[in-house]
Write a protein that holds these residues in place. Structure first.
Motif, mmCIF file in Angstrom:
data_model
loop_
_atom_site.group_PDB
_atom_site.id
_atom_site.type_symbol
_atom_site.label_atom_id
_atom_site.label_comp_id
_atom_site.label_asym_id
_atom_site.label_seq_id
_atom_site.Cartn_x
_atom_site.Cartn_y
_atom_site.Cartn_z
ATOM 1 N N UNK A 1 -7.196 9.252 -5.001
ATOM 2 C CA UNK A 1 -6.482 9.273 -4.318
ATOM 3 C C UNK A 1 -6.641 7.755 -3.194
ATOM 4 N N UNK A 2 -7.457 6.921 -3.273
ATOM 5 C CA UNK A 2 -7.600 5.146 -3.015
ATOM 6 C C UNK A 2 -7.301 4.036 -3.420
ATOM 7 N N UNK A 3 -6.121 4.542 -4.424
ATOM 8 C CA UNK A 3 -5.565 3.745 -5.396
ATOM 9 C C UNK A 3 -3.977 3.662 -5.218
ATOM 10 N N UNK A 4 -3.752 2.451 -6.210
ATOM 11 C CA UNK A 4 -2.472 2.241 -6.096
ATOM 12 C C UNK A 4 -1.540 2.666 -7.199
ATOM 13 N N UNK A 5 -0.314 3.270 -6.864
ATOM 14 C CA UNK A 5 0.661 3.707 -7.625
ATOM 15 C C UNK A 5 0.470 2.777 -9.446
ATOM 16 N N UNK A 6 0.358 1.565 -9.249
ATOM 17 C CA UNK A 6 0.717 0.995 -11.047
ATOM 18 C C UNK A 6 -1.040 0.609 -10.801
ATOM 19 N N UNK A 7 -1.645 0.988 -10.623
ATOM 20 C CA UNK A 7 -3.698 1.683 -10.169
ATOM 21 C C UNK A 7 -3.786 2.055 -12.353
ATOM 22 N N UNK A 8 -4.019 1.908 -12.889
ATOM 23 C CA UNK A 8 -4.553 2.326 -14.378
ATOM 24 C C UNK A 8 -5.856 1.628 -15.092
ATOM 25 N N UNK A 9 -6.751 1.616 -13.486
ATOM 26 C CA UNK A 9 -7.690 0.861 -14.049
ATOM 27 C C UNK A 9 -8.687 2.093 -13.758
ATOM 28 N N UNK A 10 -8.706 3.194 -12.656
ATOM 29 C CA UNK A 10 -9.423 5.051 -12.665
ATOM 30 C C UNK A 10 -10.203 4.318 -13.018
ATOM 31 N N UNK A 11 -12.153 4.778 -12.606
ATOM 32 C CA UNK A 11 -13.277 5.090 -13.461
ATOM 33 C C UNK A 11 -12.818 6.282 -13.776
ATOM 34 N N UNK B 1 1.043 -0.916 0.216
ATOM 35 C CA UNK B 1 0.027 -0.088 -0.079
ATOM 36 C C UNK B 1 1.015 1.049 -0.167
ATOM 37 N N UNK B 2 0.620 1.635 -0.947
ATOM 38 C CA UNK B 2 2.046 3.022 -1.366
ATOM 39 C C UNK B 2 1.235 4.354 -1.249
ATOM 40 N N UNK B 3 0.431 4.584 -0.380
ATOM 41 C CA UNK B 3 -0.771 5.769 -0.657
ATOM 42 C C UNK B 3 0.105 6.173 0.387
ATOM 43 N N UNK B 4 -0.250 8.016 0.727
ATOM 44 C CA UNK B 4 0.768 8.641 2.004
ATOM 45 C C UNK B 4 0.512 7.824 2.843
ATOM 46 N N UNK B 5 1.385 7.118 3.810
ATOM 47 C CA UNK B 5 1.131 7.559 5.588
ATOM 48 C C UNK B 5 0.968 8.986 6.322
ATOM 49 N N UNK B 6 0.717 8.208 7.373
ATOM 50 C CA UNK B 6 0.097 8.686 8.423
ATOM 51 C C UNK B 6 1.580 10.638 8.570
ATOM 52 N N UNK B 7 2.492 9.638 8.430
ATOM 53 C CA UNK B 7 3.321 11.082 8.488
ATOM 54 C C UNK B 7 3.640 12.087 7.562
ATOM 55 N N UNK B 8 3.699 11.224 6.120
ATOM 56 C CA UNK B 8 3.326 12.332 4.796
ATOM 57 C C UNK B 8 1.909 12.928 5.506
ATOM 58 N N UNK B 9 0.638 12.846 5.969
ATOM 59 C CA UNK B 9 -0.007 13.017 6.131
ATOM 60 C C UNK B 9 -0.123 14.255 6.402
ATOM 61 N N UNK B 10 0.966 13.929 8.312
ATOM 62 C CA UNK B 10 0.581 15.090 9.130
ATOM 63 C C UNK B 10 2.159 16.651 8.593
ATOM 64 N N UNK B 11 2.755 15.842 7.590
ATOM 65 C CA UNK B 11 3.786 16.825 7.320
ATOM 66 C C UNK B 11 3.112 18.039 6.356
ATOM 67 N N UNK B 12 2.417 17.114 5.622
ATOM 68 C CA UNK B 12 1.690 17.855 4.747
ATOM 69 C C UNK B 12 0.297 19.037 4.792
ATOM 70 N N UNK B 13 -0.440 18.076 6.186
ATOM 71 C CA UNK B 13 -1.034 19.437 6.638
ATOM 72 C C UNK B 13 -0.148 20.596 8.127
ATOM 73 N N UNK B 14 1.315 19.728 8.575
ATOM 74 C CA UNK B 14 1.355 21.219 9.508
ATOM 75 C C UNK B 14 2.305 22.187 8.100
ATOM 76 N N UNK B 15 2.659 21.698 7.442
ATOM 77 C CA UNK B 15 3.418 23.047 6.344
ATOM 78 C C UNK B 15 2.091 23.707 5.688
ATOM 79 N N UNK B 16 1.309 23.482 5.494
ATOM 80 C CA UNK B 16 -0.261 23.973 5.373
ATOM 81 C C UNK B 16 -0.026 24.847 5.980
ATOM 82 N N UNK B 17 -0.302 24.482 7.419
ATOM 83 C CA UNK B 17 -0.400 25.422 8.283
ATOM 84 C C UNK B 17 0.658 26.596 8.534
#
Length: 580
Positions: A555-565, A278-294
């Protein structure tokens, strides 16, 4: 990462090369999550050296100004208004010549490592007038007039860089003064004329930053300082606003995994949800994104209104660390000197003039300039197709107009033969640098980078639709911005330049047959909607499909998923308009 050699994925090349595109992207995406692009340490050091050279050359230029004395006595002159003026113009020159954003191998520029001046001093290259109905701007070929305007801009900027000040300005507590007004008017006039004939050069000059700051030089006195402070505030708030989306955590995860400082694969894996599956952004990435935006959205307000003191000092220190954090990651696209400039601006404009604020305004011009810049940001977020992500100040937000070109070898040959260009097509440059078939690995690492950003899932899904009816192995997929690199000499940023205007220009020169080139154009997400619109285009026949994808599906799919609706809203053959 090796010192001289790129670190590449450990794969069985014969087996890997037989897989589908999605299957080939999977190990590359996992490698990116652990290693990044695998850039050699020597190459990162090259970019560090480039940053140092940028600083030292600018420093030397400033010291040549009469009245600015002491190479190392920085505290005596760092806040002189003419120093700020020269740093703005020097950075403009650095960018518009081609040494700034988009320079070198980290932006897939190998031979030569830059374009810009090599194209824009050459008649016959492609230009893009933003509003071709304006008199004297129509056409898409660079003429001697365009070359003369561009050359004149460089010359006048150089003259300004080595000019003395105008004398004492008591309200700014300077005896050195500022640059002559005629130089500022001439630079702005040339930049406006160039921009009306070719928006590419205007964007490359970073007109929304350095051009707007040059306008403040006309205000005089304290209004120049207040105008610059307001523009810095607009840049920060605009960038922070654009990151209020679901895309930005993907940028953080992708950038941190490519960070040369965080070298441990174990640390880099933590930026993802559950490596390797699962190569979606993890908790650390989400926290840094929110913190840096703030940080980017709140601290500049404190910096602007604090007027110095310990509160202003802390706010300035936080913003210096913020920009150094971006700089030290040496991100793809390499917007390095811009971050150096922002750090200098914090010191020169805010720390160096803490007592100047809105109550000191002598005219409404700074407020008017701020309103124009802020309005551009608002329009860019509401209608991203109309405004490039640069003047829209959607910097590194993960939400850009993007494009993907599916090109047959016969079409590549037509592009090479049909346009005036300095650089070869991107695939040809990779083969020349890495050899064949080894060039397939960095090519697919590029695909992995694109698909690690949320919009990449849509691009590769839509590529299947674009190539429908033709065996996909007949095509090479290339980012639209790489096509801009070859065709127009500059590619930093989004797909705003890779659009119908460029497609028409190439079609007139290359005469592609139906099916030789298929193009996906994907709009950025408007801030008030959760969808991204797309167009599928064949240059020989025009648009043949329109529709949209939902951000939630990306945002709920993996980088190699090329079957997005996808939802098709229009087809040239009158086909279905239901989800596909």
């Amino acid at each position: 990462m090796g010192f001289l050699k790129q670190t590449t994925p450990d794969i069985d090349f014969p087996t890997w090369s037989q897989g589908t595109r999605a299957e080939k992207i999977r190990p590359m995406a996992r490698h990116w999550a652990e290693v990044g692009f695998g850039t050699p340490v020597a190459l990162h050091l090259f970019y560090v050296g480039k940053i140092l050279a940028f600083i030292l050359i600018g420093w030397a230029i400033v010291i040549t100004t009469p009245g600015i004395d002491g190479f190392l006595d920085v505290t005596a002159w760092y806040n002189e208004p003419i120093v700020f003026q020269k740093v703005v113009l020097y950075t403009t020159l650095f960018e518009v010549v081609g040494f700034g954003c988009g320079f070198g191998p980290l932006n897939n520029r190998f031979f030569p490592p830059f374009g810009s001046i090599l194209y824009w001093l050459r008649p016959g290259t492609i230009r893009q007038p933003p509003w071709p109905r304006i008199p004297l701007t129509a056409g898409d070929a660079r003429t001697p007039v365009d070359v003369l305007l561009y050359g004149a801009l460089i010359v006048v900027v150089l003259i300004a860089l080595f000019s003395p000040g105008s004398g004492a300005v008591p309200e700014l507590d300077t005896t050195v003064g500022v640059l002559p007004a005629w130089q500022i008017w001439t630079i702005l006039g040339l930049l406006a004329a160039i921009g009306l004939r070719d928006k590419t050069v205007f964007l490359a000059a970073r007109g929304e930053v350095y051009g707007a700051l040059t306008v403040t030089f006309l205000f005089g006195g304290v209004d120049m300082i207040i105008g610059a402070q307001l523009l810095f505030l607009c840049i920060w708030l605009g960038a922070a606003t654009s990151k209020l989306n679901k895309h930005f955590p993907f940028v953080i995860a992708t950038m941190m995994s490519n960070n040369p400082i965080w070298r441990s694969p174990k640390i880099k894996r933590k930026f993802f949800e559950d490596f390797p599956e699962d190569l979606r952004p993890g908790r650390r990435s989400r926290w840094i994104a929110h913190f840096s935006t703030a940080v980017e959205g709140l601290v500049p307000i404190v910096l602007f209104f604090s007027h110095g003191g310990w509160v202003g000092g802390i706010a300035a220190a936080i913003m210096l660390v913020f920009h150094f954090g971006i700089l030290s990651s040496i991100p793809m696209g390499v917007p390095l000197e811009w971050n150096v400039f922002m750090m200098f601006g914090i010191l020169a404009i805010f720390v160096g003039h803490p007592g100047i604020g809105l109550t000191d305004l002598e005219s409404p011009w700074p407020l008017l300039l701020f309103a124009v810049s802020a309005t551009t940001v608002v329009v860019g977020n509401l209608m991203p197709r109309k405004v490039s992500f640069l003047p829209g100040m959607r910097y590194y937000a993960g939400n850009w107009d993007t494009g993907l070109w599916c090109i047959k070898p016969s079409a590549s040959a037509k592009i090479e033969a049909g346009i005036v260009a300095i650089a070869s097509m991107p695939a040809a440059q990779l083969e020349r640098f890495y050899g064949s078939p080894e060039a397939q690995i960095p090519l697919y690492m590029g695909y992995a980078f694109r698909s690690s950003n949320s919009h990449g899932r849509a691009l590769f899904t839509l590529a299947h639709r674009a190539m429908s009816g033709t065996p996909e192995e007949q095509y090479v997929l290339t980012d639209g911005e790489r096509i801009c690199s070859t065709a127009m000499g500059w590619n930093f940023g989004d797909g705003h330049l890779s659009n119908e205007q460029l497609i028409e220009s190439l079609q007139r020169r290359c005469r592609f047959e139906p099916g030789e080139v298929r193009i996906v154009l994907l709009d950025a997400q408007p801030i008030h909607r959760q969808t991204q619109e797309y167009r599928l285009i064949d240059p020989a026949i025009g648009v043949f499909e329109k529709g949209y994808v939902r951000v939630a599906d990306l945002v709920t799919r993996q980088p190699w998923d090329d079957e997005v609706p996808t939802t098709v809203t229009w087809r040239a053959d009158g086909g279905r308009t239901d989800p596909a």
